[in-house]
Design a protein around this motif. Structure first.
Motif, PDB file in Angstrom:
ATOM      1  N   LYS A   1      -2.595   3.640  -1.802  1.00  0.00           N
ATOM      2  CA  LYS A   1      -2.983   2.811  -0.658  1.00  0.00           C
ATOM      3  C   LYS A   1      -3.270   3.748   0.514  1.00  0.00           C
ATOM      4  CE  LYS A   1      -1.441  -0.696   2.631  1.00  0.00           C
ATOM      5  NZ  LYS A   1      -0.345  -1.570   3.048  1.00  0.00           N
ATOM      6  N   LEU A   2      -4.478   3.650   1.051  1.00  0.00           N
ATOM      7  CA  LEU A   2      -4.851   4.367   2.257  1.00  0.00           C
ATOM      8  C   LEU A   2      -4.925   3.356   3.385  1.00  0.00           C
ATOM      9  CD1 LEU A   2      -7.823   6.525   0.871  1.00  0.00           C
ATOM     10  CD2 LEU A   2      -5.391   7.084   0.922  1.00  0.00           C
ATOM     11  N   TYR A   3      -4.628   3.795   4.595  1.00  0.00           N
ATOM     12  CA  TYR A   3      -4.719   2.866   5.724  1.00  0.00           C
ATOM     13  C   TYR A   3      -4.896   3.630   7.024  1.00  0.00           C
ATOM     14  CZ  TYR A   3       0.160   3.997   6.738  1.00  0.00           C
ATOM     15  OH  TYR A   3       1.316   4.654   7.044  1.00  0.00           O
ATOM     16  N   THR A   4      -5.357   2.935   8.034  1.00  0.00           N
ATOM     17  CA  THR A   4      -5.482   3.519   9.361  1.00  0.00           C
ATOM     18  C   THR A   4      -4.184   3.271  10.112  1.00  0.00           C
ATOM     19  OG1 THR A   4      -6.505   1.487  10.169  1.00  0.00           O
ATOM     20  CG2 THR A   4      -7.992   3.253   9.510  1.00  0.00           C
ATOM     21  N   LEU A   5      -3.753   4.260  10.854  1.00  0.00           N
ATOM     22  CA  LEU A   5      -2.534   4.126  11.639  1.00  0.00           C
ATOM     23  C   LEU A   5      -2.760   3.319  12.919  1.00  0.00           C
ATOM     24  CD1 LEU A   5      -1.276   7.788  11.255  1.00  0.00           C
ATOM     25  CD2 LEU A   5      -0.210   5.755  10.275  1.00  0.00           C
ATOM     26  N   ASP A   6      -4.000   3.298  13.394  1.00  0.00           N
ATOM     27  CA  ASP A   6      -4.283   2.655  14.680  1.00  0.00           C
ATOM     28  C   ASP A   6      -5.391   1.612  14.594  1.00  0.00           C
ATOM     29  OD1 ASP A   6      -6.266   4.513  14.197  1.00  0.00           O
ATOM     30  OD2 ASP A   6      -6.265   5.349  16.218  1.00  0.00           O
ATOM     31  N   ALA A   7      -5.584   1.043  13.405  1.00  0.00           N
ATOM     32  CA  ALA A   7      -6.573  -0.030  13.223  1.00  0.00           C
ATOM     33  C   ALA A   7      -6.145  -0.837  12.001  1.00  0.00           C
ATOM     34  CB  ALA A   7      -7.969   0.558  13.049  1.00  0.00           C
ATOM     35  N   GLY A   8      -6.848  -1.891  11.690  1.00  0.00           N
ATOM     36  CA  GLY A   8      -6.435  -2.782  10.604  1.00  0.00           C
ATOM     37  C   GLY A   8      -7.122  -2.546   9.277  1.00  0.00           C
ATOM     38  N   ALA A   9      -7.579  -1.338   9.000  1.00  0.00           N
ATOM     39  CA  ALA A   9      -8.282  -1.068   7.748  1.00  0.00           C
ATOM     40  C   ALA A   9      -7.324  -0.540   6.687  1.00  0.00           C
ATOM     41  CB  ALA A   9      -9.401  -0.063   7.990  1.00  0.00           C
ATOM     42  N   ALA A  10      -7.618  -0.893   5.420  1.00  0.00           N
ATOM     43  CA  ALA A  10      -6.791  -0.437   4.299  1.00  0.00           C
ATOM     44  C   ALA A  10      -7.634  -0.399   3.029  1.00  0.00           C
ATOM     45  CB  ALA A  10      -5.590  -1.357   4.100  1.00  0.00           C
TER      46      ALA A  10
ATOM     47  N   GLY B   1     -13.155  12.148   7.461  1.00  0.00           N
ATOM     48  CA  GLY B   1     -13.660  12.337   8.814  1.00  0.00           C
ATOM     49  C   GLY B   1     -13.495  11.139   9.731  1.00  0.00           C
ATOM     50  N   VAL B   2     -13.031  10.015   9.204  1.00  0.00           N
ATOM     51  CA  VAL B   2     -12.897   8.794  10.003  1.00  0.00           C
ATOM     52  C   VAL B   2     -11.667   8.880  10.902  1.00  0.00           C
ATOM     53  CG1 VAL B   2     -12.499   6.300   9.888  1.00  0.00           C
ATOM     54  CG2 VAL B   2     -14.104   7.382   8.309  1.00  0.00           C
ATOM     55  N   ARG B   3     -11.828   8.462  12.119  1.00  0.00           N
ATOM     56  CA  ARG B   3     -10.718   8.383  13.080  1.00  0.00           C
ATOM     57  C   ARG B   3     -10.689   6.981  13.668  1.00  0.00           C
ATOM     58  NH1 ARG B   3     -10.327  12.280  10.661  1.00  0.00           N
ATOM     59  NH2 ARG B   3      -9.942  14.404  11.305  1.00  0.00           N
ATOM     60  N   GLY B   4      -9.503   6.485  13.912  1.00  0.00           N
ATOM     61  CA  GLY B   4      -9.349   5.168  14.520  1.00  0.00           C
ATOM     62  C   GLY B   4      -9.601   5.229  16.010  1.00  0.00           C
ATOM     63  N   PRO B   5      -9.422   4.092  16.695  1.00  0.00           N
ATOM     64  CA  PRO B   5      -9.697   4.031  18.134  1.00  0.00           C
ATOM     65  C   PRO B   5      -8.859   4.990  18.975  1.00  0.00           C
ATOM     66  CG  PRO B   5      -8.856   1.910  17.319  1.00  0.00           C
ATOM     67  CD  PRO B   5      -8.997   2.825  16.145  1.00  0.00           C
ATOM     68  N   ARG B   6      -7.710   5.379  18.477  1.00  0.00           N
ATOM     69  CA  ARG B   6      -6.853   6.344  19.200  1.00  0.00           C
ATOM     70  C   ARG B   6      -6.962   7.754  18.632  1.00  0.00           C
ATOM     71  NH1 ARG B   6      -2.016   2.272  18.913  1.00  0.00           N
ATOM     72  NH2 ARG B   6      -2.673   0.784  20.489  1.00  0.00           N
TER      73      ARG B   6
END
Length: 143
Positions: free
Chosen positions: A62-71, A107-112
């Protein structure tokens, strides 16, 4: 290269891995999401699907973003070791099965500015089809 052979004695195992990944195996740096065991399981699942087998495996990672709602709940990896298949949830309320490039996710980064990470505590409780049904009903991956 000879300098690397002697340097390994003075470095911790993790530093040795990164040094080797950068100087000896540059493609390995893109695989930071997966352990060797996960990569092998995902490659086996991908090979089974390529052979035409009907499979409904447990998610491997399971991969997920720490600062957004993607998984992402991933089950398979193509032979190129970059394209993964699984349940993808961009956080827009419409999770779906599909492929994703692991190198692109690196390379993807969340809003923070936070990276996507693998959940080290994820333990699958049902096959991918069960997660798909739940996610389509709920509008997101909830696990």
């Amino acid at each position: 290269m000879q300098a690397l052979q002697h340097l390994h004695l003075a470095l911790p195992r993790l530093a040795q891995f990164y040094l080797k990944a950068i100087f000896v195996f540059p493609q390995a740096i893109t695989m930071t999401f997966l352990t060797d065991e996960q990569r092998l399981r995902m490659l086996a699942n991908g090979a089974a699907r390529t052979r035409g087998e009907t499979i409904d495996p447990l998610p491997v990672v399971k991969l997920y973003t720490l600062d957004a709602g993607a998984a992402w709940l991933l089950t398979e990896l193509d032979a190129d070791e970059d394209r993964a298949f699984g349940l993808c949830d961009a956080g827009t309320g419409s999770p779906e099965l599909g492929q994703v490039s692991l190198s692109a996710l690196e390379g993807v980064r969340g809003p923070r500015g936070m990276r996507i990470v693998a959940d080290p505590h994820f333990k699958p409780r049902q096959p991918l089809s069960g997660y798909l049904a739940d996610a389509q009903r709920d509008g997101s991956i909830n696990d």
